[in-house]
Every structure is written in C-alpha cells, then in structure tokens.
Design a protein around this motif. Structure first.
Motif, PDB file in Angstrom:
ATOM      1  N   VAL A 130       0.856  -1.186   0.000  1.00 26.35           N
ATOM      2  CA  VAL A 130       0.000   0.000   0.000  1.00 26.35           C
ATOM      3  C   VAL A 130       0.893   1.238   0.000  1.00 26.35           C
ATOM      4  CG1 VAL A 130      -0.182   0.040   2.517  1.00 26.35           C
ATOM      5  CG2 VAL A 130      -1.988   1.087   1.136  1.00 26.35           C
ATOM      6  N   GLN A 131       0.396   2.301  -0.589  1.00 29.98           N
ATOM      7  CA  GLN A 131       1.153   3.553  -0.606  1.00 29.98           C
ATOM      8  C   GLN A 131       1.047   4.264   0.738  1.00 29.98           C
ATOM      9  OE1 GLN A 131      -0.296   5.847  -3.940  1.00 29.98           O
ATOM     10  NE2 GLN A 131       1.067   4.807  -5.359  1.00 29.98           N
ATOM     11  N   PRO A 132       2.026   5.095   1.056  1.00 26.68           N
ATOM     12  CA  PRO A 132       1.921   5.891   2.288  1.00 26.68           C
ATOM     13  C   PRO A 132       0.617   6.680   2.313  1.00 26.68           C
ATOM     14  CG  PRO A 132       4.129   6.045   1.384  1.00 26.68           C
ATOM     15  CD  PRO A 132       3.313   5.302   0.371  1.00 26.68           C
ATOM     16  N   GLY A 133      -0.013   6.677   3.474  1.00 27.97           N
ATOM     17  CA  GLY A 133      -1.305   7.326   3.627  1.00 27.97           C
ATOM     18  C   GLY A 133      -2.480   6.417   3.371  1.00 27.97           C
ATOM     19  N   GLY A 134      -2.209   5.233   2.854  1.00 23.92           N
ATOM     20  CA  GLY A 134      -3.275   4.304   2.542  1.00 23.92           C
ATOM     21  C   GLY A 134      -3.740   3.510   3.745  1.00 23.92           C
ATOM     22  N   SER A 135      -4.659   2.567   3.477  1.00 20.14           N
ATOM     23  CA  SER A 135      -5.265   1.768   4.541  1.00 20.14           C
ATOM     24  C   SER A 135      -5.263   0.290   4.182  1.00 20.14           C
ATOM     25  CB  SER A 135      -6.717   2.210   4.771  1.00 20.14           C
ATOM     26  OG  SER A 135      -6.787   3.547   5.193  1.00 20.14           O
ATOM     27  N   LEU A 136      -5.240  -0.508   5.217  1.00 18.50           N
ATOM     28  CA  LEU A 136      -5.412  -1.953   5.099  1.00 18.50           C
ATOM     29  C   LEU A 136      -6.196  -2.432   6.311  1.00 18.50           C
ATOM     30  CD1 LEU A 136      -1.879  -3.299   4.049  1.00 18.50           C
ATOM     31  CD2 LEU A 136      -3.937  -3.322   2.635  1.00 18.50           C
ATOM     32  N   THR A 165      -7.095   0.682  14.562  1.00 17.84           N
ATOM     33  CA  THR A 165      -8.233   0.334  15.402  1.00 17.84           C
ATOM     34  C   THR A 165      -8.396  -1.174  15.436  1.00 17.84           C
ATOM     35  OG1 THR A 165      -9.379   2.387  14.792  1.00 17.84           O
ATOM     36  CG2 THR A 165     -10.700   0.646  15.805  1.00 17.84           C
ATOM     37  N   ILE A 166      -8.448  -1.710  16.631  1.00 16.04           N
ATOM     38  CA  ILE A 166      -8.647  -3.149  16.798  1.00 16.04           C
ATOM     39  C   ILE A 166     -10.100  -3.405  17.157  1.00 16.04           C
ATOM     40  CG2 ILE A 166      -8.022  -3.169  19.254  1.00 16.04           C
ATOM     41  CD1 ILE A 166      -6.575  -5.856  18.716  1.00 16.04           C
ATOM     42  N   SER A 167     -10.646  -4.495  16.637  1.00 14.77           N
ATOM     43  CA  SER A 167     -12.026  -4.864  16.940  1.00 14.77           C
ATOM     44  C   SER A 167     -12.151  -6.377  16.826  1.00 14.77           C
ATOM     45  CB  SER A 167     -13.007  -4.171  15.993  1.00 14.77           C
ATOM     46  OG  SER A 167     -12.776  -4.557  14.650  1.00 14.77           O
ATOM     47  N   ARG A 168     -13.259  -6.888  17.339  1.00 13.34           N
ATOM     48  CA  ARG A 168     -13.457  -8.335  17.252  1.00 13.34           C
ATOM     49  C   ARG A 168     -14.917  -8.630  16.954  1.00 13.34           C
ATOM     50  NH1 ARG A 168     -11.049 -10.684  22.411  1.00 13.34           N
ATOM     51  NH2 ARG A 168     -11.745 -12.650  21.486  1.00 13.34           N
ATOM     52  N   ASP A 169     -15.127  -9.724  16.228  1.00 14.58           N
ATOM     53  CA  ASP A 169     -16.455 -10.239  15.939  1.00 14.58           C
ATOM     54  C   ASP A 169     -16.449 -11.694  16.374  1.00 14.58           C
ATOM     55  OD1 ASP A 169     -18.826 -11.207  14.918  1.00 14.58           O
ATOM     56  OD2 ASP A 169     -18.675 -10.120  13.031  1.00 14.58           O
ATOM     57  N   THR A 184     -13.272 -13.925  14.685  1.00 19.54           N
ATOM     58  CA  THR A 184     -12.274 -13.121  13.977  1.00 19.54           C
ATOM     59  C   THR A 184     -12.005 -11.813  14.722  1.00 19.54           C
ATOM     60  OG1 THR A 184     -12.932 -14.043  11.837  1.00 19.54           O
ATOM     61  CG2 THR A 184     -11.748 -11.946  11.795  1.00 19.54           C
ATOM     62  N   VAL A 185     -10.744 -11.413  14.696  1.00 20.89           N
ATOM     63  CA  VAL A 185     -10.319 -10.112  15.205  1.00 20.89           C
ATOM     64  C   VAL A 185      -9.729  -9.334  14.043  1.00 20.89           C
ATOM     65  CG1 VAL A 185      -8.720  -8.933  16.756  1.00 20.89           C
ATOM     66  CG2 VAL A 185      -9.952 -10.967  17.532  1.00 20.89           C
ATOM     67  N   TYR A 186      -9.987  -8.036  14.027  1.00 24.06           N
ATOM     68  CA  TYR A 186      -9.544  -7.184  12.934  1.00 24.06           C
ATOM     69  C   TYR A 186      -8.573  -6.116  13.444  1.00 24.06           C
ATOM     70  CZ  TYR A 186     -13.760  -9.172  10.869  1.00 24.06           C
ATOM     71  OH  TYR A 186     -14.725 -10.030  10.419  1.00 24.06           O
ATOM     72  N   LEU A 187      -7.721  -5.682  12.537  1.00 26.36           N
ATOM     73  CA  LEU A 187      -6.882  -4.519  12.797  1.00 26.36           C
ATOM     74  C   LEU A 187      -7.012  -3.594  11.591  1.00 26.36           C
ATOM     75  CD1 LEU A 187      -4.861  -3.260  14.822  1.00 26.36           C
ATOM     76  CD2 LEU A 187      -3.031  -4.196  13.389  1.00 26.36           C
ATOM     77  N   GLN A 188      -7.746  -2.517  11.773  1.00 21.59           N
ATOM     78  CA  GLN A 188      -7.894  -1.515  10.739  1.00 21.59           C
ATOM     79  C   GLN A 188      -6.724  -0.551  10.831  1.00 21.59           C
ATOM     80  OE1 GLN A 188     -10.336  -1.141   8.251  1.00 21.59           O
ATOM     81  NE2 GLN A 188      -8.973   0.479   7.506  1.00 21.59           N
ATOM     82  N   MET A 189      -5.988  -0.432   9.753  1.00 18.53           N
ATOM     83  CA  MET A 189      -4.791   0.405   9.749  1.00 18.53           C
ATOM     84  C   MET A 189      -4.969   1.524   8.733  1.00 18.53           C
ATOM     85  SD  MET A 189      -1.844  -2.537   9.992  1.00 18.53           S
ATOM     86  CE  MET A 189      -2.048  -3.049   8.297  1.00 18.53           C
ATOM     87  N   ASN A 190      -5.014   2.740   9.222  1.00 16.55           N
ATOM     88  CA  ASN A 190      -5.164   3.916   8.374  1.00 16.55           C
ATOM     89  C   ASN A 190      -3.902   4.784   8.428  1.00 16.55           C
ATOM     90  OD1 ASN A 190      -7.840   3.107   7.853  1.00 16.55           O
ATOM     91  ND2 ASN A 190      -8.611   4.281   9.607  1.00 16.55           N
ATOM     92  N   SER A 191      -3.807   5.696   7.491  1.00 17.40           N
ATOM     93  CA  SER A 191      -2.675   6.632   7.442  1.00 17.40           C
ATOM     94  C   SER A 191      -1.346   5.899   7.586  1.00 17.40           C
ATOM     95  CB  SER A 191      -2.811   7.682   8.550  1.00 17.40           C
ATOM     96  OG  SER A 191      -4.029   8.374   8.439  1.00 17.40           O
ATOM     97  N   LEU A 192      -1.205   4.852   6.818  1.00 14.82           N
ATOM     98  CA  LEU A 192      -0.011   4.010   6.936  1.00 14.82           C
ATOM     99  C   LEU A 192       1.246   4.765   6.529  1.00 14.82           C
ATOM    100  CD1 LEU A 192      -1.594   0.690   5.745  1.00 14.82           C
ATOM    101  CD2 LEU A 192      -0.355   1.000   7.893  1.00 14.82           C
ATOM    102  N   LYS A 193       2.327   4.429   7.224  1.00 18.83           N
ATOM    103  CA  LYS A 193       3.631   5.047   7.001  1.00 18.83           C
ATOM    104  C   LYS A 193       4.633   3.972   6.605  1.00 18.83           C
ATOM    105  CE  LYS A 193       2.676   8.230  10.840  1.00 18.83           C
ATOM    106  NZ  LYS A 193       3.166   8.741  12.140  1.00 18.83           N
TER     107      LYS A 193
END
Length: 124
Positions: A12-18, A69-73, A78-87
């Motif tokens: 992913v490019q800098p500033g992107g999300s995964l 942001t971490i969350s779980r369902d 499943t547990v998620y890790l939302q990663m924004n503004s990646l560097k």
C-alpha cells in the motif's frame, strides 16, 4: 488443529489503509485476549494492539495510536486490525496471537497461540 490465520496484508502507498483479519480454527476466540504484533527486518517483534475478551478494553502502541483500530467479531471468530494513514515505518510482518485470560499485555510469552503472519509493505 488449533490455529490462527492472518490475512489482509499487502502493498500500500503511504497514507493508505489496510484491514488485517485474524481468524481462529479449532477453538473459540471468545475466551481469549488477542494481540497484534509486528516484526520489521532486523528488529524485535513488538506489540501493536490488544483487545480483551469482551472487547471492553483495548490498547495501542504509541506509534499507532490514532491510526489503528482493533475490533473483534466473536460470531465470526475473527479479530480485525484496521490500519489507516499508513507510514513506511509500519512495514513489517504482522502477527496475531491469543492469550487465555483477561488483561492486555505485549509480553509474548503470555500468548498461547500465534499465527504465521502477514506481510504489510508501505511504499510508494
């Protein structure tokens, strides 16, 4: 067979999300505290984020606070890790791990199960 499987990594490019996912098979995540860790080349594995069994408590490393942001369902195991503004410095192999009992910690020896990791590369 008890295992954790991470997915969602990539380039992913800098500033992107995964969004990373950590899915358990062979056991139920409901009773486990889940941690996300990462390891960059030549560096120690470090704790990134953690979520308690009931999702009433979360914790973030200072380096990712406000971006991840971490969350779980539990219904999806499943547990998620939302990663924004990646560097670029977020580039690493990301691992999820499950720990019996309450309480977030980044002490790796407290974790009972580990996934194989998923590569995250942040680069233009």
């Amino acid at each position: 067979q008890l295992q954790l499987v991470e997915s969602g990594g990539g380039l992913v490019q800098p500033g992107g999300s995964l969004r990373l996912s950590c899915t358990a098979s062979g056991f139920t995540l409901d009773y486990y505290t889940i941690g996300w860790f990462r390891q960059a080349p030549g560096k120690e594995r470090e704790g990134v984020s953690c979520i308690s069994r009931g999702a009433d408590s979360t914790n973030y490393a200072d380096s990712v606070k406000g971006r991840f942001t971490i969350s779980r369902d539990n219904a999806k195991n499943t547990v998620y890790l939302q990663m924004n503004s990646l560097k670029p410095e977020d580039t690493a192999v990301y691992y999820c791990a499950a720990k019996r009992g309450p309480g977030c910690t980044y002490t790796r020896s407290f974790y009972n199960y580990w996934g194989q990791g998923t590569q995250v590369t942040v680069s233009s």
